[in-house]
Design a protein around this motif. Structure first.
Motif, mmCIF file in Angstrom:
data_model
loop_
_atom_site.group_PDB
_atom_site.id
_atom_site.type_symbol
_atom_site.label_atom_id
_atom_site.label_comp_id
_atom_site.label_asym_id
_atom_site.label_seq_id
_atom_site.Cartn_x
_atom_site.Cartn_y
_atom_site.Cartn_z
ATOM 1 N N ASP A 241 40.098 41.732 33.966
ATOM 2 C CA ASP A 241 40.211 40.349 34.431
ATOM 3 C C ASP A 241 39.329 39.403 33.622
ATOM 4 O O ASP A 241 39.705 38.262 33.365
ATOM 5 C CB ASP A 241 39.853 40.263 35.926
ATOM 6 C CG ASP A 241 41.070 39.904 36.764
ATOM 7 O OD1 ASP A 241 42.146 40.445 36.476
ATOM 8 O OD2 ASP A 241 40.945 39.076 37.684
ATOM 9 N N HIS B 58 40.862 36.098 31.674
ATOM 10 C CA HIS B 58 40.383 34.732 31.930
ATOM 11 C C HIS B 58 39.743 34.116 30.692
ATOM 12 O O HIS B 58 39.926 32.915 30.434
ATOM 13 C CB HIS B 58 39.382 34.742 33.086
ATOM 14 C CG HIS B 58 40.010 34.947 34.434
ATOM 15 N ND1 HIS B 58 40.908 34.057 34.985
ATOM 16 C CD2 HIS B 58 39.876 35.956 35.344
ATOM 17 C CE1 HIS B 58 41.304 34.495 36.169
ATOM 18 N NE2 HIS B 58 40.696 35.644 36.402
ATOM 19 N N GLU C 212 36.932 41.389 40.499
ATOM 20 C CA GLU C 212 37.741 40.346 39.871
ATOM 21 C C GLU C 212 37.124 38.962 40.074
ATOM 22 O O GLU C 212 37.184 38.114 39.176
ATOM 23 C CB GLU C 212 39.159 40.387 40.432
ATOM 24 C CG GLU C 212 39.943 41.610 39.985
ATOM 25 C CD GLU C 212 41.376 41.620 40.457
ATOM 26 O OE1 GLU C 212 42.191 42.304 39.822
ATOM 27 O OE2 GLU C 212 41.680 40.935 41.465
ATOM 28 N N LYS D 188 36.075 36.488 37.027
ATOM 29 C CA LYS D 188 36.538 35.103 36.908
ATOM 30 C C LYS D 188 35.358 34.143 36.825
ATOM 31 O O LYS D 188 35.353 33.214 36.004
ATOM 32 C CB LYS D 188 37.417 34.759 38.110
ATOM 33 C CG LYS D 188 38.039 33.373 38.049
ATOM 34 C CD LYS D 188 38.955 33.138 39.240
ATOM 35 C CE LYS D 188 39.597 31.761 39.170
ATOM 36 N NZ LYS D 188 40.512 31.527 40.337
ATOM 37 N N TYR E 200 52.887 43.812 42.788
ATOM 38 C CA TYR E 200 52.357 42.510 42.383
ATOM 39 C C TYR E 200 51.211 42.674 41.391
ATOM 40 O O TYR E 200 51.156 41.985 40.367
ATOM 41 C CB TYR E 200 51.879 41.738 43.614
ATOM 42 C CG TYR E 200 50.886 40.646 43.285
ATOM 43 C CD1 TYR E 200 51.315 39.422 42.782
ATOM 44 C CD2 TYR E 200 49.511 40.857 43.442
ATOM 45 C CE1 TYR E 200 50.403 38.432 42.449
ATOM 46 C CE2 TYR E 200 48.598 39.873 43.119
ATOM 47 C CZ TYR E 200 49.043 38.656 42.614
ATOM 48 O OH TYR E 200 48.145 37.692 42.280
ATOM 49 N N CYS E 201 50.281 43.577 41.687
ATOM 50 C CA CYS E 201 49.122 43.792 40.827
ATOM 51 C C CYS E 201 49.560 44.152 39.411
ATOM 52 O O CYS E 201 49.086 43.580 38.421
ATOM 53 C CB CYS E 201 48.241 44.902 41.410
ATOM 54 S SG CYS E 201 46.786 45.310 40.407
ATOM 55 N N SER F 152 51.778 41.099 37.803
ATOM 56 C CA SER F 152 51.040 39.854 37.559
ATOM 57 C C SER F 152 50.098 40.012 36.371
ATOM 58 O O SER F 152 49.917 39.080 35.585
ATOM 59 C CB SER F 152 50.263 39.428 38.806
ATOM 60 O OG SER F 152 49.274 40.372 39.153
ATOM 61 N N LYS F 153 49.513 41.194 36.221
ATOM 62 C CA LYS F 153 48.629 41.419 35.070
ATOM 63 C C LYS F 153 49.435 41.487 33.769
ATOM 64 O O LYS F 153 48.932 41.156 32.696
ATOM 65 C CB LYS F 153 47.799 42.677 35.277
ATOM 66 C CG LYS F 153 46.764 42.522 36.385
ATOM 67 C CD LYS F 153 45.759 43.641 36.406
ATOM 68 C CE LYS F 153 44.821 43.536 37.600
ATOM 69 N NZ LYS F 153 44.137 42.247 37.721
ATOM 70 N N ARG G 287 50.303 34.660 38.968
ATOM 71 C CA ARG G 287 49.149 35.142 39.701
ATOM 72 C C ARG G 287 48.930 34.255 40.925
ATOM 73 O O ARG G 287 48.894 33.031 40.822
ATOM 74 C CB ARG G 287 47.912 35.089 38.793
ATOM 75 C CG ARG G 287 46.661 35.758 39.360
ATOM 76 C CD ARG G 287 46.702 37.244 39.162
ATOM 77 N NE ARG G 287 45.480 37.867 39.639
ATOM 78 C CZ ARG G 287 44.489 38.242 38.839
ATOM 79 N NH1 ARG G 287 44.557 38.030 37.549
ATOM 80 N NH2 ARG G 287 43.422 38.841 39.350
#
Length: 393
Positions: free
Chosen positions: A15, A19, A310, A314, A378-379, A382-383, A389
């Motif tokens: 993550d 970002h 995470e 971020k 989703y995990c 989305s990655k 996300r």
């Protein structure tokens, strides 16, 4: 363009890379595995609920999507003084402006630990558990013991939820096969009230589950070791087991313990609330520690979880960008500490939440299981950038 080196390809490290690339930094991610492993959904591998590949995401594909540099190698040394990181095959790296450490934690070593397997250990252990359970089912009967341990030096390093989940899923699998009555399932832990960090209501409901599912308990006695016969305790009792699944508490990674980085008593990296490693005079360094590698400060019930890793990742990306733009509006993690868990049972789940103000447990029969399944999808997607996300997830 400032160069940022990130160690670890788990929830925290990946993550942070994603970002920071969005903020246009030159990012290099180092991981000893060439895939990102979704530990929360690995609980279904031993019961054939998922395949191994279902919970893996190729880091090379993630590199292509997010455009960070990728090195598949293991870290052998970290030096704060020399501003260097040494890799097993790639040699020493010293041309970075910021270092983010997200290499996770080691596990406490118990006598005879080789006689156990852990759902929170090496990813390959999930396949060994599947094969062991298959052999027991083929045999037709057996004793199965599952539990977790604690770290008296750092209460945040305990990871017990997956033990409960796997135990419930095994119960459900055996029931579907019509052989549940031939198996003795036992949960064990050294603490008198395992799971109390989830809150009093959750603890009470867990006892209800154990009674309802005919799962025995062996708690409140220190574990002295493991053998092929089972689990040994300080009162010289033996919990006999044909298969023992045990999640040791986390402990500082050997790389950290052998480094010159500041550490707490358990060997986790000490940082400020903004995940920055400080100099002795309190000034900022170019090093950040996130996820399980970092010492998580806060309430006694705090727990190291993927969503906290995470959040720290971020925030760290934001804080580095703020420094580079001569701002000091840094974001910390402490006010966001909470426990969030969808505890799966194979045919349902319970939503567990706790923060500084409240705690609750909400049973979600049937739908809860599919919600967790949905989160796993989703995990992964989305990655990979296939779906947007969701903020906060």
């Amino acid at each position: 363009m400032k160069k940022i080196l990130i160690l670890g390809g788990g929830f925290a490290g990946l993550d942070a890379a994603i970002h920071l690339k969005k903020l246009n930094y030159d990012v290099t991610l180092v991981s000893e595995r060439d895939y990102f492993y979704i530990y929360p959904t690995s609980i279904w591998i031993p019961t054939h609920g998922s395949e191994f590949d279902d919970v893996c995401v190729d880091l090379h594909k993630l590199k292509e999507v997010h455009h960070f540099n990728l090195i598949i190698d293991s870290v052998t040394q970290i030096s704060q003084k020399n501003n260097t990181v040494t890799l097993s095959s790639s040699g020493t790296i010293d041309d970075y402006d910021y270092l983010i450490i997200g290499i996770g934690a080691a596990k406490m070593k118990h006598k005879g630990i080789e006689n156990t397997l852990s759902i929170c250990g090496k990813p390959e252990d999930s396949l060994k558990m599947r094969d062991t359970l298959d052999a027991l089912v083929q045999k037709g009967s057996g004793k199965i013991a599952m539990g977790f341990g604690g770290n008296p030096k750092d209460s945040s390093a305990v990871r017990g939820g997956p033990a409960f989940e796997l135990l419930f899923n095994v119960h459900n699998m055996l029931k579907k096969k019509g052989v549940r009555d031939n198996f003795e399932l036992t949960f064990f832990a050294p603490m008198p009230k395992p799971g109390q960090r989830m809150g009093p209501k959750a603890l009470e409901m867990m006892d209800t589950f154990f009674d309802k599912l005919n799962i025995k308990k062996h708690v409140g006695k220190k574990i002295t070791g493991f053998t092929k016969e089972g689990v040994h305790f300080e009162d010289e009792t033996l919990l006999k087991s044909d298969f023992t699944m045990f999640i040791p508490a986390g402990h500082g990674h050997e790389l950290i313990i052998n480094s010159d980085l500041p550490q707490n008593a358990a060997g986790f990296i000490k940082t400020d609330d903004y995940s920055n490693v400080l100099n002795e005079d309190g000034s900022l360094t170019n090093i950040y520690a996130i996820g399980d590698a970092a010492a998580l400060e806060g309430q006694d019930w705090r727990a190291k979880q993927g969503h906290m890793a995470e959040l720290m990742a971020k925030n760290t990306a934001y804080n580095i960008h703020a420094r580079e733009n001569n701002r000091d509006d840094f974001k910390g993690y402490s006010k966001h500490i909470n426990i969030i868990c969808v505890m799966d049972s194979g045919n349902g789940a319970s939503f567990i939440y706790r923060d500084a103000k409240r705690s609750f447990m909400l049973p979600m029969p049937i739908i809860g299981h599919w919600l967790k399944r949905g989160w796993g999808i989703y995990c992964k997607n989305s990655k990979l950038g296939k779906i947007p996300r969701i903020p906060g997830m």
